[in-house]
Design an enzyme around this catalytic site. Structure first.
Site, short mmCIF file in Angstrom:
data_model
loop_
_atom_site.label_atom_id
_atom_site.label_comp_id
_atom_site.label_asym_id
_atom_site.label_seq_id
_atom_site.Cartn_x
_atom_site.Cartn_y
_atom_site.Cartn_z
N GLN A 1 0.93 -1.17 0.02
CA GLN A 1 0.05 -0.16 0.01
C GLN A 1 1.01 1.32 -0.17
O GLN A 1 1.55 1.36 1.17
CB GLN A 1 -0.95 0.10 1.18
N TYR B 1 -5.77 10.78 4.37
CA TYR B 1 -4.35 11.02 3.86
C TYR B 1 -4.13 11.59 2.90
O TYR B 1 -5.32 12.29 2.11
CB TYR B 1 -3.49 9.80 3.88
N ARG C 1 -7.93 2.24 -2.68
CA ARG C 1 -8.51 2.43 -1.74
C ARG C 1 -9.11 3.43 -1.57
O ARG C 1 -8.38 4.55 -1.51
CB ARG C 1 -7.70 1.90 -0.34
#
Ligand SMILES: Cc1cc2nc3c(=O)[nH]c(=O)nc-3n(C[C@H](O)[C@H](O)[C@H](O)COP(=O)(O)O)c2cc1C
Length: 345
Positions: free
Chosen positions: A101, A180, A225
């Site tokens: 990720q 984020y 994601r």
């Protein structure tokens, strides 16, 4: 065996076949070494979980400026590539698959990690609170990124994706969730830009699509994601849903390996008319990974209903390295507690 539909293999294309439909959710553990190089202990930790269909690694910094958590690993130098290679080999030897990720924390960072400079963000809007595990570091006001900063971040994602290939990963997950950097661009409360990266759904998703484009050039399998519900380090704005409607419909034209829900509890959200996973499923027609509070039972039902194709499991996998075996043989699971975060078992 109960929940049999979790244990059928899945073909994700281009030679990527998963042994089952269970996915290890990305889990930050802050246990790389001082240079953000993964350790042998991490190799053992991931290796023990290789019977899950696909491991998605803990969020991994694309560059030094991406960092917002202590000892979170990186994938931007040779030592890190070599150490990750040890991990991917271990997982492969044990019959598993692993994606990395890729992460930039944006404003969820601190000048402590940025050589005294302000962390980067779409706009100069800070968050409250302090860096986890470092109470003395209060978050402050970030720097609104220049176009040069944005170009640099896109390049850094591409370099990290090329490094992922060198390190033997089966693919990459772009971290566009959980408040984020990429997610900060996708929400109105954190993105108040007036240039071509703000103001409209097309502009706010420009960074996400540029990153996908750059990463896709480097590695075959790319998942994304997303957190359509602003739930972590983020405030909800009624206009956000328009951004995600646009993003999801546009993702249909790209050859992604999957879209993955980012939320802690995937329950009904009124303004999305369903759970986040159901909302994603409505607009995105490719492979969907559900996540957020699932058990093997609720996961199997979700697949049966057609709401998702794969189920990611987070906290229960911290507590149960042998989660797959326990579910298959109907054993009782060990309950997750936060004090388990101090050790990689
Ligand atoms: C300790 C911990 C670390 C996490 N680290 C990450 C991460 O690095 N990247 C990410 O996208 N989500 C991260 N998450 C969120 C999980 O991937 C997952 O969405 C969440 O735990 C809900 O799934 P669960 O109910 O199966 O645990 C983390 C969650 C926990 C508890």
């Amino acid at each position: 065996m109960r929940h049999e539909n979790l244990f059928t293999p899945v073909d994700l294309g281009a030679g990527l076949i998963l042994n089952n439909r269970l996915i290890m959710a990305p889990l930050t553990r802050c246990m790389a070494d001082e240079n953000l190089v993964p350790t042998e202990t991490m190799a053992a930790y991931y290796g023990r979980r290789a019977d899950i269909g696909l491991i998605i690694s803990e969020a991994t910094n694309i560059s030094p400026s991406a960092q917002g958590y202590p000892k979170s690993p990186g994938l931007y130098n040779d030592a890190q590539v070599k150490a990750w290679k040890n991990i991917t080999q271990r997982v492969h030897q044990n019959g598993g698959k692993i994606f990395v990720q890729l992460w930039h924390t944006g404003r969820v960072s601190h000048s402590f990690f940025q050589n005294g400079e302000k962390p980067l963000a779409p706009s100069a809007i800070g968050i409250e609170g302090h860096v986890p595990r470092m109470r003395e570091l209060e978050y402050g006001e970030p720097k609104a990124m220049t176009e040069a900063d944005i170009t640099q971040v896109i390049n850094d994602f591409a370099i990290a994706a090329a490094n992922a290939k060198k390190a033997g990963f089966d693919g990459v997950e772009i971290h566009g969730a959980n408040g984020y950097l990429i997610d900060q661009f996708l929400h109105f409360s954190s993105n108040q830009r007036t240039d071509e990266f703000g103001g409209t759904a097309k502009n706010m998703s420009r960074l996400l699509f540029s990153v996908i484009d750059a990463v896709k050039k480097e590695i075959e399998h790319v998942g994304v994601r997303l957190s359509p519900a602003a739930y972590f380090n983020m405030e909800h704005d009624v206009r956000d849903v328009g951004v995600f409607d646009y993003v999801l419909s546009k993702l249909n034209s790209l050859e992604l390996t999957y879209v993955h829900t980012g939320i802690f509890e995937d329950s009904h959200i009124d303004y999305l008319n369903g759970s986040v996973t159901q909302y994603i499923r409505q607009s995105y027609h490719g492979t969907v990974i559900a996540n957020g509070g699932y058990t093997a039972k609720s996961g199997a039902q979700t697949i049966l209903k057609g709401d998702a194709d794969l189920i990611a499991i987070g906290r229960p996998l911290i507590a149960n390295p042998d989660y797959v075996e326990k579910v298959k043989t109907e054993q009782v699971l060990t309950e997750y507690t936060e004090d388990m975060l101090t050790e990689l078992i």
